[in-house]
Motif scaffolding. Structure first.
Motif, PDB file in Angstrom:
ATOM      1  N   HIS A 129     -76.985  28.585  81.541  1.00  0.00           N
ATOM      2  CA  HIS A 129     -77.614  28.444  80.211  1.00  0.00           C
ATOM      3  C   HIS A 129     -78.496  29.652  79.883  1.00  0.00           C
ATOM      4  O   HIS A 129     -79.670  29.512  79.516  1.00  0.00           O
ATOM      5  CB  HIS A 129     -78.418  27.139  80.136  1.00  0.00           C
ATOM      6  N   LEU A 130     -77.913  30.834  80.013  1.00  0.00           N
ATOM      7  CA  LEU A 130     -78.622  32.072  79.716  1.00  0.00           C
ATOM      8  C   LEU A 130     -79.095  32.079  78.273  1.00  0.00           C
ATOM      9  O   LEU A 130     -78.336  31.764  77.351  1.00  0.00           O
ATOM     10  CB  LEU A 130     -77.687  33.264  79.961  1.00  0.00           C
ATOM     11  N   GLN A 131     -80.360  32.469  78.073  1.00  0.00           N
ATOM     12  CA  GLN A 131     -80.953  32.482  76.742  1.00  0.00           C
ATOM     13  C   GLN A 131     -81.243  33.913  76.290  1.00  0.00           C
ATOM     14  O   GLN A 131     -81.491  34.812  77.110  1.00  0.00           O
ATOM     15  CB  GLN A 131     -82.261  31.688  76.738  1.00  0.00           C
ATOM     16  N   GLU A 132     -81.224  34.118  74.985  1.00  0.00           N
ATOM     17  CA  GLU A 132     -81.585  35.412  74.422  1.00  0.00           C
ATOM     18  C   GLU A 132     -82.987  35.804  74.869  1.00  0.00           C
ATOM     19  O   GLU A 132     -83.908  34.975  74.867  1.00  0.00           O
ATOM     20  CB  GLU A 132     -81.520  35.352  72.893  1.00  0.00           C
ATOM     21  N   GLY A 133     -83.144  37.030  75.293  1.00  0.00           N
ATOM     22  CA  GLY A 133     -84.440  37.529  75.725  1.00  0.00           C
ATOM     23  C   GLY A 133     -84.720  37.355  77.202  1.00  0.00           C
ATOM     24  O   GLY A 133     -85.694  37.926  77.717  1.00  0.00           O
ATOM     25  N   GLU A 134     -83.872  36.590  77.909  1.00  0.00           N
ATOM     26  CA  GLU A 134     -84.068  36.429  79.350  1.00  0.00           C
ATOM     27  C   GLU A 134     -83.569  37.668  80.100  1.00  0.00           C
ATOM     28  O   GLU A 134     -82.827  38.488  79.558  1.00  0.00           O
ATOM     29  CB  GLU A 134     -83.344  35.180  79.856  1.00  0.00           C
ATOM     30  N   THR A 135     -83.996  37.772  81.353  1.00  0.00           N
ATOM     31  CA  THR A 135     -83.555  38.864  82.209  1.00  0.00           C
ATOM     32  C   THR A 135     -82.432  38.382  83.114  1.00  0.00           C
ATOM     33  O   THR A 135     -82.576  37.382  83.822  1.00  0.00           O
ATOM     34  CB  THR A 135     -84.711  39.402  83.066  1.00  0.00           C
ATOM     35  N   ALA A 202     -86.101  37.763  87.896  1.00  0.00           N
ATOM     36  CA  ALA A 202     -84.935  37.566  87.032  1.00  0.00           C
ATOM     37  C   ALA A 202     -84.758  36.099  86.691  1.00  0.00           C
ATOM     38  O   ALA A 202     -84.828  35.228  87.572  1.00  0.00           O
ATOM     39  CB  ALA A 202     -83.680  38.098  87.716  1.00  0.00           C
ATOM     40  N   ASP A 203     -84.506  35.820  85.419  1.00  0.00           N
ATOM     41  CA  ASP A 203     -84.293  34.430  84.991  1.00  0.00           C
ATOM     42  C   ASP A 203     -82.942  33.903  85.478  1.00  0.00           C
ATOM     43  O   ASP A 203     -82.824  32.742  85.866  1.00  0.00           O
ATOM     44  CB  ASP A 203     -84.357  34.350  83.464  1.00  0.00           C
ATOM     45  N   VAL A 204     -81.937  34.757  85.438  1.00  0.00           N
ATOM     46  CA  VAL A 204     -80.598  34.387  85.901  1.00  0.00           C
ATOM     47  C   VAL A 204     -80.084  35.490  86.818  1.00  0.00           C
ATOM     48  O   VAL A 204     -80.216  36.677  86.503  1.00  0.00           O
ATOM     49  CB  VAL A 204     -79.618  34.181  84.725  1.00  0.00           C
ATOM     50  N   VAL A 205     -79.521  35.100  87.953  1.00  0.00           N
ATOM     51  CA  VAL A 205     -78.892  36.038  88.884  1.00  0.00           C
ATOM     52  C   VAL A 205     -77.412  35.697  88.969  1.00  0.00           C
ATOM     53  O   VAL A 205     -77.048  34.534  89.201  1.00  0.00           O
ATOM     54  CB  VAL A 205     -79.521  35.959  90.288  1.00  0.00           C
ATOM     55  N   GLU A 224     -88.249  28.751  87.545  1.00  0.00           N
ATOM     56  CA  GLU A 224     -87.179  28.066  86.823  1.00  0.00           C
ATOM     57  C   GLU A 224     -85.961  28.966  86.609  1.00  0.00           C
ATOM     58  O   GLU A 224     -85.173  28.767  85.688  1.00  0.00           O
ATOM     59  CB  GLU A 224     -87.667  27.502  85.480  1.00  0.00           C
ATOM     60  N   GLY A 225     -85.800  29.956  87.501  1.00  0.00           N
ATOM     61  CA  GLY A 225     -84.624  30.809  87.440  1.00  0.00           C
ATOM     62  C   GLY A 225     -83.388  30.106  87.982  1.00  0.00           C
ATOM     63  O   GLY A 225     -83.467  29.023  88.589  1.00  0.00           O
ATOM     64  N   ARG A 226     -82.239  30.731  87.748  1.00  0.00           N
ATOM     65  CA  ARG A 226     -80.962  30.160  88.188  1.00  0.00           C
ATOM     66  C   ARG A 226     -80.146  31.237  88.892  1.00  0.00           C
ATOM     67  O   ARG A 226     -79.894  32.299  88.317  1.00  0.00           O
ATOM     68  CB  ARG A 226     -80.153  29.638  86.990  1.00  0.00           C
TER      69      ARG A 226
END
Length: 322
Positions: A129-135, A202-205, A224-226
């Motif tokens: 659920h990658l969001q705009e503005g996330e890393t 990083a929010d998402v790896v 709360e990263g994934r």
């Protein structure tokens, strides 16, 4: 026709042999395809080694992704039905696995669209659920799977950090849009990610590598990263410390894209429509680094197995007629 066949398991360069054989006969619910281009994937190497999730009967023809032409002249992309894979002049595919090839992509690009970009889209959007503005942190960012995730991350409005190995791959990662590139041979991955994100991480790896890449990811994932586990190209399957995930409050998310074809095929079709739209807008485009003739397919699979490539290697059979 000519086709590469594997009669015993081992390294691709040793067990793939180019042979003259008859055209495959499609079964019920299948279609014969003239192969226009076949993309080389890491699973092709695993199939040769006998290490993939599925083990087709020997002998088989590898090549799990192609752009082809139906007998009625439609240009399509497909995942072939093994044992009749794409490193041949003709292949067989289940009708349900055949999709229209995007007009905005040539044969080689279209052949490299399906698996890598579907995996990236499902991993980033359905699972993380990658969001705009996330890393977004992408390992092996210059490779076929990683470059797809980089482009999809940028299309989603994320800030993308790519991890690669060496100056040549660093240049490729910069060229496809990474906002920051980390050379794992020269840089401290954890320190670089934390520095670039003000200590947040990083929010998402997106991890198709496993091994040490996963270990480093767990040290620089945000609150709360994934972490999306896509594969283990390093050959090492990590054992996550679940207590670490608990105290840092992050998620470890698995992705086996092939399951969607059986569990939710409509989602695969919707994803293809989305990818076709992104390609038409120029937001995604497979990075084809080399075109090789059918005669060089075994060498190309071995190069991918050895991890020495950037982008995609695509085999062009040529010569076949429907």
């Amino acid at each position: 026709m000519q086709a590469w066949r594997v009669h015993r398991n081992g390294e691709p360069g040793e067990v793939m042999s180019l042979e003259d054989t008859g055209r495959p006969e499609p079964g019920e619910g299948q279609v014969l395809l003239r192969v226009r281009a076949a993309n080389v994937n890491f699973p092709d190497a695993l199939l040769c080694r006998g290490q993939y999730q599925m083990t087709p009967p020997l002998p088989f023809t590898p090549g799990v992704e192609l752009c082809g032409e139906t007998e009625d002249g439609r240009r399509v992309i497909a995942t072939p039905a093994l044992p009749y894979g794409g490193f041949a002049e003709y292949a067989v595919a289940d009708v349900a696995a055949v999709l229209p090839a995007p007009d905005s992509l040539d044969d080689a690009e279209a052949a490299a669209l399906h698996i890598g970009y579907q995996t990236g889209w499902f991993g980033l959007h359905r699972r993380a659920h990658l969001q705009e503005g996330e890393t977004l942190l992408v390992h092996a960012a210059s490779g076929g799977v990683g470059s797809a995730a980089v482009q999809l991350g940028k299309a989603a409005g994320a800030r993308v950090i790519g991890v690669v190995g060496g100056p040549e791959k660093t240049a490729v990662a910069r060229g496809i849009g990474c906002d920051l590139v980390i050379d794992r041979y020269a840089d401290d991955i954890v320190a670089a990610v934390k520095d670039a994100t003000g200590g947040r991480g990083a929010d998402v790896v997106y991890d198709p590598v496993g091994g040490d890449a996963y270990v480093k990811s767990a040290k620089c994932v945000a609150f709360e990263g994934r972490i999306v586990v896509v594969g283990f190209a390093s050959g090492s399957i990590p054992s996550p410390a679940l207590n670490h995930a608990l105290v840092k409050n992050y998620s470890i998310v698995g992705l086996h894209w092939g399951l969607y074809g059986r569990q939710d095929p409509r989602a695969v079709l919707r994803c293809h429509e989305t990818l076709t739209g992104l390609a038409a807008k120029g937001l995604i485009k497979p990075v084809v680094s080399d075109l090789v003739p059918l005669e060089s397919a075994a060498e190309a699979v071995q190069r991918v197995a050895d991890g020495t490539t950037t982008g995609r290697l695509v085999v062009l059979p040529g010569g076949a007629e429907v």
